[in-house]
Design a protein around this motif. Structure first.
Motif, PDB file in Angstrom:
ATOM      1  N   LEU A 129       0.803  -1.227   0.000  1.00 21.66           N
ATOM      2  CA  LEU A 129       0.000   0.000   0.000  1.00 21.66           C
ATOM      3  C   LEU A 129       0.834   1.274   0.000  1.00 21.66           C
ATOM      4  CD1 LEU A 129      -2.951  -1.052   2.304  1.00 21.66           C
ATOM      5  CD2 LEU A 129      -2.881  -0.947  -0.173  1.00 21.66           C
ATOM      6  N   PRO A 130       1.853   1.377   0.849  1.00 22.61           N
ATOM      7  CA  PRO A 130       2.626   2.615   0.825  1.00 22.61           C
ATOM      8  C   PRO A 130       3.254   2.914  -0.542  1.00 22.61           C
ATOM      9  CG  PRO A 130       3.066   1.429   2.833  1.00 22.61           C
ATOM     10  CD  PRO A 130       2.257   0.511   1.948  1.00 22.61           C
ATOM     11  N   ARG A 131       3.757   1.889  -1.209  1.00 19.35           N
ATOM     12  CA  ARG A 131       4.361   2.131  -2.532  1.00 19.35           C
ATOM     13  C   ARG A 131       3.316   2.612  -3.523  1.00 19.35           C
ATOM     14  NH1 ARG A 131       8.049  -2.431  -1.501  1.00 19.35           N
ATOM     15  NH2 ARG A 131      10.000  -1.436  -0.965  1.00 19.35           N
ATOM     16  N   LEU A 132       2.118   2.020  -3.453  1.00 21.41           N
ATOM     17  CA  LEU A 132       1.040   2.462  -4.341  1.00 21.41           C
ATOM     18  C   LEU A 132       0.665   3.911  -4.066  1.00 21.41           C
ATOM     19  CD1 LEU A 132      -1.370  -0.622  -4.336  1.00 21.41           C
ATOM     20  CD2 LEU A 132       0.096   0.153  -6.202  1.00 21.41           C
ATOM     21  N   MET A 133       0.752   4.308  -2.797  1.00 25.78           N
ATOM     22  CA  MET A 133       0.344   5.651  -2.395  1.00 25.78           C
ATOM     23  C   MET A 133       1.483   6.661  -2.424  1.00 25.78           C
ATOM     24  SD  MET A 133      -2.215   4.846   0.709  1.00 25.78           S
ATOM     25  CE  MET A 133      -2.874   3.200   0.831  1.00 25.78           C
ATOM     26  N   GLY A 134       2.706   6.203  -2.687  1.00 27.40           N
ATOM     27  CA  GLY A 134       3.817   7.130  -2.864  1.00 27.40           C
ATOM     28  C   GLY A 134       4.612   7.459  -1.621  1.00 27.40           C
ATOM     29  N   PHE A 135       4.608   6.585  -0.613  1.00 27.25           N
ATOM     30  CA  PHE A 135       5.435   6.815   0.564  1.00 27.25           C
ATOM     31  C   PHE A 135       5.949   5.488   1.089  1.00 27.25           C
ATOM     32  CE2 PHE A 135       1.009   6.748   2.000  1.00 27.25           C
ATOM     33  CZ  PHE A 135       1.030   5.797   3.007  1.00 27.25           C
ATOM     34  N   SER A 136       6.879   5.550   2.017  1.00 30.00           N
ATOM     35  CA  SER A 136       7.400   4.331   2.638  1.00 30.00           C
ATOM     36  C   SER A 136       7.243   4.452   4.147  1.00 30.00           C
ATOM     37  CB  SER A 136       8.865   4.109   2.265  1.00 30.00           C
ATOM     38  OG  SER A 136       9.664   5.118   2.823  1.00 30.00           O
ATOM     39  N   VAL A 137       7.127   3.315   4.804  1.00 30.63           N
ATOM     40  CA  VAL A 137       7.022   3.281   6.265  1.00 30.63           C
ATOM     41  C   VAL A 137       8.111   2.364   6.803  1.00 30.63           C
ATOM     42  CG1 VAL A 137       4.552   3.803   6.388  1.00 30.63           C
ATOM     43  CG2 VAL A 137       5.280   1.438   6.132  1.00 30.63           C
ATOM     44  N   ASP A 138       8.525   2.621   8.047  1.00 29.84           N
ATOM     45  CA  ASP A 138       9.586   1.805   8.639  1.00 29.84           C
ATOM     46  C   ASP A 138       9.051   0.580   9.369  1.00 29.84           C
ATOM     47  OD1 ASP A 138       8.610   2.754  11.077  1.00 29.84           O
ATOM     48  OD2 ASP A 138      10.274   4.140  11.394  1.00 29.84           O
ATOM     49  N   GLY A 139       7.732   0.474   9.492  1.00 32.03           N
ATOM     50  CA  GLY A 139       7.146  -0.688  10.142  1.00 32.03           C
ATOM     51  C   GLY A 139       6.766  -0.464  11.589  1.00 32.03           C
ATOM     52  N   SER A 140       7.076   0.711  12.124  1.00 30.06           N
ATOM     53  CA  SER A 140       6.708   0.999  13.511  1.00 30.06           C
ATOM     54  C   SER A 140       5.251   1.460  13.571  1.00 30.06           C
ATOM     55  CB  SER A 140       7.607   2.093  14.085  1.00 30.06           C
ATOM     56  OG  SER A 140       7.338   3.332  13.451  1.00 30.06           O
ATOM     57  N   GLU A 141       4.638   1.288  14.736  1.00 24.66           N
ATOM     58  CA  GLU A 141       3.253   1.735  14.899  1.00 24.66           C
ATOM     59  C   GLU A 141       3.146   3.244  14.683  1.00 24.66           C
ATOM     60  OE1 GLU A 141      -0.468   1.980  18.011  1.00 24.66           O
ATOM     61  OE2 GLU A 141       1.225   0.703  18.534  1.00 24.66           O
ATOM     62  N   ALA A 142       4.126   3.989  15.163  1.00 29.58           N
ATOM     63  CA  ALA A 142       4.116   5.448  15.000  1.00 29.58           C
ATOM     64  C   ALA A 142       4.122   5.827  13.515  1.00 29.58           C
ATOM     65  CB  ALA A 142       5.310   6.068  15.709  1.00 29.58           C
ATOM     66  N   ASP A 143       4.894   5.098  12.722  1.00 25.18           N
ATOM     67  CA  ASP A 143       4.957   5.378  11.291  1.00 25.18           C
ATOM     68  C   ASP A 143       3.638   5.022  10.606  1.00 25.18           C
ATOM     69  OD1 ASP A 143       6.822   6.708   9.756  1.00 25.18           O
ATOM     70  OD2 ASP A 143       7.611   4.882   8.845  1.00 25.18           O
ATOM     71  N   PHE A 144       3.036   3.896  10.999  1.00 23.04           N
ATOM     72  CA  PHE A 144       1.734   3.531  10.433  1.00 23.04           C
ATOM     73  C   PHE A 144       0.680   4.568  10.808  1.00 23.04           C
ATOM     74  CE2 PHE A 144       3.379  -0.992  10.424  1.00 23.04           C
ATOM     75  CZ  PHE A 144       3.473  -1.067   9.041  1.00 23.04           C
ATOM     76  N   ARG A 145       0.737   5.076  12.026  1.00 28.38           N
ATOM     77  CA  ARG A 145      -0.216   6.100  12.460  1.00 28.38           C
ATOM     78  C   ARG A 145      -0.017   7.387  11.651  1.00 28.38           C
ATOM     79  NH1 ARG A 145      -3.156   4.887  16.513  1.00 28.38           N
ATOM     80  NH2 ARG A 145      -3.634   7.012  17.110  1.00 28.38           N
ATOM     81  N   ALA A 146       1.232   7.762  11.411  1.00 27.68           N
ATOM     82  CA  ALA A 146       1.523   8.963  10.620  1.00 27.68           C
ATOM     83  C   ALA A 146       0.993   8.793   9.193  1.00 27.68           C
ATOM     84  CB  ALA A 146       3.025   9.245  10.610  1.00 27.68           C
ATOM     85  N   ALA A 147       1.173   7.594   8.646  1.00 23.79           N
ATOM     86  CA  ALA A 147       0.654   7.328   7.297  1.00 23.79           C
ATOM     87  C   ALA A 147      -0.868   7.399   7.289  1.00 23.79           C
ATOM     88  CB  ALA A 147       1.126   5.955   6.825  1.00 23.79           C
ATOM     89  N   GLY A 148      -1.491   6.827   8.334  1.00 19.30           N
ATOM     90  CA  GLY A 148      -2.947   6.840   8.431  1.00 19.30           C
ATOM     91  C   GLY A 148      -3.536   8.235   8.510  1.00 19.30           C
ATOM     92  N   GLU A 149      -2.765   9.183   9.026  1.00 17.34           N
ATOM     93  CA  GLU A 149      -3.223  10.576   9.068  1.00 17.34           C
ATOM     94  C   GLU A 149      -3.223  11.218   7.694  1.00 17.34           C
ATOM     95  OE1 GLU A 149      -0.769  12.579  11.936  1.00 17.34           O
ATOM     96  OE2 GLU A 149      -1.907  11.758  13.625  1.00 17.34           O
ATOM     97  N   ARG A 150      -2.424  10.691   6.778  1.00 13.95           N
ATOM     98  CA  ARG A 150      -2.330  11.264   5.418  1.00 13.95           C
ATOM     99  C   ARG A 150      -3.304  10.628   4.434  1.00 13.95           C
ATOM    100  NH1 ARG A 150       1.877  11.007   2.233  1.00 13.95           N
ATOM    101  NH2 ARG A 150       1.356  13.026   1.395  1.00 13.95           N
TER     102      ARG A 150
END
Length: 163
Positions: A129-150
């Motif tokens: 999903l992140p690649r499809l949406m144009g970003f990458s995540v490190d796998g941490s919950e904080a990073d997933f939460r930041a992605a979810g805000e966008r």
């Protein structure tokens, strides 16, 4: 979360592949997709014509029978703009057809939803999903939460029958 690039909706062969599940619903075989994929019937905000799109369900509240989906192509996706313009739509999930109303999900709830999704679908949340949406995540919950805000999320809730 790191922004990789701005992405655009699929075209050509990839568009055909993304839209292939629509045919399963037309053949009354949507049940093969379970409750992970839904078919959204909506009205084009410019043309006024009936439109269809298949979307992945990222959250299903069984108590209220509401479904949350993400706009993977961002807030400019046609279906997303259409349901904000005309929120009374119909969805098909499995063998069921439901009249629903589309409600945008706020950023804080979007962060919760994506963090929960990431625990249930780790590989899709971290790599696909992140690649499809144009970003990458490190796998941490904080990073997933930041992605979810966008990510723009929409909740489809059953329409009240007192209309």
């Amino acid at each position: 979360m790191k922004i990789i690039k701005n992405v655009s909706p699929p075209s050509g062969l990839s568009r055909l592949l993304y839209r292939a599940p629509i045919q399963l619903y037309r053949w009354r075989l949507g049940w093969l997709l379970g409750e992970r994929i839904l078919l959204l019937h909506h009205i084009g905000r410019v043309t006024g014509k009936q439109r269809e799109v298949v979307l992945e369900v990222v959250d299903h509240d069984k108590a209220t029978d509401s479904f949350v989906v993400a706009s993977g192509w961002g807030p400019t996706a046609a279906w997303y703009r259409n349901v904000l313009h005309t929120p009374d739509v119909t969805i098909q999930v499995g063998r069921r057809t439901l009249p629903v109303t589309a409600h945008p999900v706020d950023q804080a709830e979007g962060a919760d939803i994506f963090a929960r999704y990431a625990t249930q679908h780790r590989l899709a949340a971290k790599y696909l999903l992140p690649r499809l949406m144009g970003f990458s995540v490190d796998g941490s919950e904080a990073d997933f939460r930041a992605a979810g805000e966008r990510i723009p999320f929409v909740r489809f809730a059953k329409r009240s029958s007192t209309a």
